[in-house]
Design a protein around this motif. Sequence first.
Motif, mmCIF file in Angstrom:
data_model
loop_
_atom_site.group_PDB
_atom_site.id
_atom_site.type_symbol
_atom_site.label_atom_id
_atom_site.label_comp_id
_atom_site.label_asym_id
_atom_site.label_seq_id
_atom_site.Cartn_x
_atom_site.Cartn_y
_atom_site.Cartn_z
ATOM 1 N N ASP A 87 0.839 -1.209 0.000
ATOM 2 C CA ASP A 87 0.000 0.000 0.000
ATOM 3 C C ASP A 87 0.874 1.259 0.000
ATOM 4 O O ASP A 87 0.562 2.238 -0.693
ATOM 5 C CB ASP A 87 -0.924 0.012 1.223
ATOM 6 N N ARG A 167 -4.981 7.338 -6.509
ATOM 7 C CA ARG A 167 -5.771 6.635 -7.519
ATOM 8 C C ARG A 167 -6.470 7.619 -8.451
ATOM 9 O O ARG A 167 -6.930 7.239 -9.525
ATOM 10 C CB ARG A 167 -6.833 5.767 -6.828
ATOM 11 N N ASP A 240 -2.071 -0.554 -5.863
ATOM 12 C CA ASP A 240 -1.434 -1.875 -5.854
ATOM 13 C C ASP A 240 -2.486 -2.951 -6.127
ATOM 14 O O ASP A 240 -3.666 -2.776 -5.838
ATOM 15 C CB ASP A 240 -0.667 -2.146 -4.547
ATOM 16 N N SER A 242 -4.003 -5.833 -5.119
ATOM 17 C CA SER A 242 -4.256 -6.767 -4.027
ATOM 18 C C SER A 242 -5.478 -7.626 -4.324
ATOM 19 O O SER A 242 -5.528 -8.790 -3.975
ATOM 20 C CB SER A 242 -4.438 -6.012 -2.713
HETATM 21 MG MG LIG Z 1 -3.928 -1.226 -1.670
#
Ligand SMILES: [Mg+2]
Length: 347
Positions: A87, A167, A240, A242
């Motif tokens: 993160d 983001r 990321d 995940s």
């Molecule tokens: Mg993340």
Amino acid sequence: MLGLTMKRAMGELALIERIRSGGAKTGKRTEPNLVLGIGDDCAILRSPRGHEILVTTDFSLEGRHFRRDWHPADSVGHRALARGLSDLAAMGARPLAAFLSLALPPEILATRAGRAWVDHFFTGLRSVAAQLGVPLAGGDTSESPTNHILADIVLVGSAPAGRALRRSGGRPGDSLYVTGALGGAAAELAAMEARAATSSKPPRMPSPGQTASHPQLLPQPRLAVGQALLRRPLATAAIDLSDGLSTDLAHLCRESGVGAEISAAALPIHPLAAAAGNPLALALNGGEDYELLFAAPSTARVPRSIGGVPITRIGYLTRGTAITIVNPEGHATPLKPGGWEHFTPKH
Ligand SMILES: [Mg+2]
């Protein structure tokens, strides 16, 4: 009662000592931002000049994020820290300190095998901490009221003020890139499930040099790539991976207010996923790869690798909100978020 309470208190003290022994000594040149580590009521961190502080938390719950019969204890410790670091990597941050809260079932505290599990958990966690220079600066332990192990990691990092990758910065026309390869973690998890079904032997921990062939057991947070994307600067938006590309791309697009088109043929497929029967589904929806997905202006010179990690262009951002995938035959179809929800507890 007193005896039992004492025993539990002793167990807890020993655990705190264990955290401390793997924890950070303050005042070392390598940890200039940790003013005070384990031993007082709080840790004290120093924010690097001109930086902002970033904080992220990640649960590692037995039966949800790992299984004791599938994951070796070293891997559980490795993954607990790696997930939080991923993160920070996604935002281009550098880690300042990690904090661990650990709840252990009575049988773990009471048995030799259980204590060995905790030892290996810390070995795995410390090895990532040492490799990436993250001091363990505090923690708490408790007896779990359930039969499940619960680990909660808090990561504190920093990034130059106003420059952390978000983001939300993607713009129509930006190119989309991923680091590393996709689908490997889910492919390895499926193999681990199959192995556990036919073997009662405890899962084996691979050696630290085998990270590339063990993306599930030994995920590698892309801190150096994230920091390079921020520093150069290259990325307009990043996240990321995940939950899986299809889900995490949808997160990035929603926050940026854009759509996207990606090409199935362009996706870098991990060899473990390529060897499985459904490589594209694993790459799109498998999750837990902990690679980075980022957008960069189409005019940006994005290198083919950063710090030895391959960078692959997989598509671009579009106007509107539609997210599509072009299959190898050239047909575009909507890409639905089908990401990993982790596995459902079976016990
Ligand atoms: Mg993340």
